[in-house]
Design an enzyme around this catalytic site. Structure first.
Site, PDB file in Angstrom:
ATOM      1  N   CYS A 235     -19.616   5.770  20.291  1.00 47.98           N
ATOM      2  CA  CYS A 235     -20.665   5.424  20.873  1.00 47.98           C
ATOM      3  C   CYS A 235     -20.364   4.914  22.483  1.00 47.98           C
ATOM      4  O   CYS A 235     -20.984   4.663  23.091  1.00 47.98           O
ATOM      5  CB  CYS A 235     -21.102   4.593  20.105  1.00 47.98           C
ATOM      6  SG  CYS A 235     -20.281   3.255  19.590  1.00 47.98           S
TER       7      CYS A 235
ATOM      8  N   HIS B  63       0.106   4.288   0.073  1.00 47.43           N
ATOM      9  CA  HIS B  63      -0.529   5.503   1.475  1.00 47.43           C
ATOM     10  C   HIS B  63       0.193   4.281   2.565  1.00 47.43           C
ATOM     11  O   HIS B  63       0.533   5.445   3.269  1.00 47.43           O
ATOM     12  CB  HIS B  63      -1.704   5.352   1.352  1.00 47.43           C
ATOM     13  CG  HIS B  63      -2.924   5.443   0.738  1.00 47.43           C
ATOM     14  ND1 HIS B  63      -3.445   4.344  -0.435  1.00 47.43           N
ATOM     15  CD2 HIS B  63      -3.077   6.625  -0.372  1.00 47.43           C
ATOM     16  CE1 HIS B  63      -3.995   4.049  -1.627  1.00 47.43           C
ATOM     17  NE2 HIS B  63      -3.591   6.019  -1.221  1.00 47.43           N
TER      18      HIS B  63
ATOM     19  N   HIS C  23     -36.413 -36.859 -14.891  1.00 51.84           N
ATOM     20  CA  HIS C  23     -35.518 -35.859 -15.289  1.00 51.84           C
ATOM     21  C   HIS C  23     -35.179 -35.055 -14.039  1.00 51.84           C
ATOM     22  O   HIS C  23     -36.463 -34.668 -13.661  1.00 51.84           O
ATOM     23  CB  HIS C  23     -36.126 -35.357 -16.475  1.00 51.84           C
ATOM     24  CG  HIS C  23     -34.881 -34.259 -16.676  1.00 51.84           C
ATOM     25  ND1 HIS C  23     -33.741 -34.675 -17.159  1.00 51.84           N
ATOM     26  CD2 HIS C  23     -34.726 -32.772 -16.670  1.00 51.84           C
ATOM     27  CE1 HIS C  23     -32.520 -34.085 -17.545  1.00 51.84           C
ATOM     28  NE2 HIS C  23     -33.185 -32.530 -17.595  1.00 51.84           N
TER      29      HIS C  23
ATOM     30  N   CYS D 230      -7.429   2.938   0.339  1.00 55.85           N
ATOM     31  CA  CYS D 230      -7.359   1.778  -0.255  1.00 55.85           C
ATOM     32  C   CYS D 230      -9.017   1.452  -0.070  1.00 55.85           C
ATOM     33  O   CYS D 230      -8.972   0.021  -1.006  1.00 55.85           O
ATOM     34  CB  CYS D 230      -6.229   1.002  -0.166  1.00 55.85           C
ATOM     35  SG  CYS D 230      -4.606   1.260  -0.832  1.00 55.85           S
TER      36      CYS D 230
ATOM     37  N   CYS E 150       0.756  -0.862   0.208  1.00 53.02           N
ATOM     38  CA  CYS E 150      -0.122   0.176  -0.029  1.00 53.02           C
ATOM     39  C   CYS E 150       1.156   1.463  -0.103  1.00 53.02           C
ATOM     40  O   CYS E 150       2.024   1.466   0.818  1.00 53.02           O
ATOM     41  CB  CYS E 150      -1.198  -0.520   1.645  1.00 53.02           C
ATOM     42  SG  CYS E 150      -2.083   1.237   1.489  1.00 53.02           S
TER      43      CYS E 150
ATOM     44  N   CYS F  23      -6.933   5.181  15.344  1.00 56.56           N
ATOM     45  CA  CYS F  23      -6.294   5.524  14.149  1.00 56.56           C
ATOM     46  C   CYS F  23      -4.607   5.643  14.582  1.00 56.56           C
ATOM     47  O   CYS F  23      -4.583   5.997  15.699  1.00 56.56           O
ATOM     48  CB  CYS F  23      -6.971   7.226  14.421  1.00 56.56           C
ATOM     49  SG  CYS F  23      -6.532   8.180  12.655  1.00 56.56           S
TER      50      CYS F  23
ATOM     51  N   CYS G  45     -28.728 -37.391 -15.165  1.00 62.46           N
ATOM     52  CA  CYS G  45     -29.239 -35.927 -14.702  1.00 62.46           C
ATOM     53  C   CYS G  45     -29.024 -36.028 -12.955  1.00 62.46           C
ATOM     54  O   CYS G  45     -29.068 -35.383 -12.653  1.00 62.46           O
ATOM     55  CB  CYS G  45     -30.185 -35.585 -15.125  1.00 62.46           C
ATOM     56  SG  CYS G  45     -31.422 -36.988 -15.097  1.00 62.46           S
TER      57      CYS G  45
END
Length: 496
Positions: A49, A8, A450, A97, A6, A59, A167
């Protein structure tokens, strides 16, 4: 593709180095010591939350924790930050990405942290980072762009040649190939035969078929090798006359089960031969269907447990037995009780199947409680359910007076809840909702006919498989069909 996979993340490392990753991974993903575990328990929650638990992200650009979905995504988008660390497994995620990413140096630091965690907890390390082989690296380099399977694509759809009244086999193969968990298993190349005669292994042949189905080719396939293997291992199906699709389905599961167990036993025997010299002999277990003792892919997907309760009418003593099952066979004929009612829906069939039945005076059994022969009632219920439940509607009736096919319409749902048919309805743990994904139909009489199949190709896309001919189908066509074998997949899977 770069070494990091990647660009980034490569830019992030140039600007911030690996320091932030190492700290967050050590204290909030791996938890290398007691202080780290306490810190994670107190502070590791979504800043929006307040939720705890799995699927939290950190992060790497700033101090922010967010839960999977709206909160971490909203933060990365608004702050123009790209890289986050998933805290349950320590995997890197790039927002630009829209994908998880791989970085060799980060994996090295992560492995060091896992070793520190294992040492602090005095346990063996249970986490090993993925290290791509040279072959895998070359494949990744050659296929750097992600490939998406779109709803209008036909990959995974192949017609099957009729080799002469085959079949019955074609429709069962179509149903198996479109079984999601089975597809995941074979497409990830999980089967390692270990046998010198892999050409005799049905699991190897089915694995090859899955690869053929998803190769992108559209030409019909010939199942002559599969048919030959089934003939060798299920002699009662040998020959070119028409066979019963349900019988073929059960025989196929049985042979696959036996070959999976045999492959595992051969691996264990090889590993034991280099030790004490006492190999593992599983010749008996390989032919048995032992619920709870086999973890082969067939039993993991298809095996459930049936509970039978026999109640003494004199003392109310209960005798309970358990039996494994691969499918549930349901009667369609008139009942001798309840006014001779015939079932109209799949639910009707299941209610009749699990209804208490009076065994009568001609079938007295010895009660283990009162030690005497008494009349009793017998009732079936479902102790545990497999990931895939297959229902066999017993349309072919054989008796001393007449052989006939029952062609009455049985309504079956797209989705339904199996909770009412569980042994412990009130205390049943788990989600027992199932979704339809394949239907096998028989057109004709008991002597000739069948087989065709409807299979769910994508989430809302159905196709009709008629030997080598594959055509689009509507859900209404599926639900209006007669139905002989019905395949349902569990909506929510519980992992141990």
């Amino acid at each position: 593709m770069s070494e990091t996979g990647c660009r980034h993340y490569q830019s992030y490392v140039k600007e911030h180095s690996y320091d932030t990753f190492r700290v967050i991974d050590a204290y909030f993903a791996a938890c290398v010591n007691r202080d780290a575990r306490e810190r994670k328990a107190i502070h590791c929650n979504c800043f929006e939350c307040g939720s705890y638990g799995i699927q939290l992200y950190a992060c790497l650009h700033c101090i922010y924790f967010g839960c999977r979905g709206a909160h971490i995504t909203s933060h990365l988008r608004s702050k123009k930050h790209n890289v986050a660390l998933e805290l349950s497994h320590g995997t890197l995620y790039c927002y630009a990405c829209r994908d998880f990413i791989y970085d060799a140096r980060s994996r090295e630091y992560a492995l060091i942290n896992r070793k520190l965690e294992a040492k602090d907890l005095q346990k063996s390390i249970g986490w090993v980072p993925w290290v791509p082989t040279t072959k895998e690296t070359n494949l990744l380099l050659a296929n750097a762009r992600r490939r998406l399977v779109r709803p209008n694509q036909t990959i995974g759809l192949r017609g099957l040649l009729n080799l002469g009244a085959t079949c019955f086999m074609n429709c069962i193969v179509q149903a198996l190939v479109h079984t999601p968990l089975l597809s995941d298993y074979f497409m990830s190349d999980r089967h390692d035969c270990g046998s010198k005669s892999s050409h005799k292994c049905l699991v190897c042949e089915v694995s090859r078929l899955f690869q053929e189905f998803y190769s992108g080719s559209r030409s019909p396939l010939s199942l002559h090798r599969l048919l030959h293997l089934i003939w060798n291992h299920a002699k009662h199906l040998a020959g070119y006359e028409q066979q019963d699709a349900h019988e073929f389905f059960i025989a196929t599961l049985d042979v696959l089960h036996r070959h999976c167990v045999k492959a595992k036993a051969e691996h264990e025997s090889k590993s034991n031969s280099s030790g004490s010299g006492s190999g593992t002999n599983s010749s008996n277990s390989s032919s048995s269907h032992c619920y709870g003792q086999c973890n082969c892919i067939i039993d993991q997907i298809f095996t459930g447990m049936l509970q039978s309760d026999v109640v003494c009418q004199a003392c109310n003593g209960v005798s309970t037995t358990y039996d494994p099952f691969w499918d549930i066979s349901l009667d369609l004929g008139e009942t001798t009780t309840h006014g001779g009612v015939t079932p109209k829906t799949l639910i009707d069939c299941l209610e009749r199947y699990t209804r208490a039945e009076h065994l009568g005076s001609a079938a007295k059994i010895k009660c283990s409680t009162c030690k005497s022969y008494q009349e009793s009632t017998k009732q079936f219920s479902l102790r545990t359910l497999p990931s895939v439940v297959s229902f066999h509607l017993k349309r072919f009736e054989h008796s001393a007076l007449i052989d006939r096919k029952i062609s009455s319409f049985i309504q079956f749902p797209v989705e339904f809840d199996m909770t009412p048919f569980m042994s412990e309805k009130k205390n049943a743990y788990g989600d027992f909702r199932f979704s339809l994904y394949a239907v096998v139909n028989h057109v004709g009489t008991i002597d000739t006919g069948h087989y065709t199949a409807y299979v769910r190709h994508q989430k809302d896309t159905w196709v009709k498989c008629d030997d080598h001919v594959i055509t689009m189908a509507s859900l209404k066509q599926v639900l209006d069909s007669e139905g002989y074998l019905l395949f349902y997949h569990k909506n929510v899977l519980e992992y141990e």
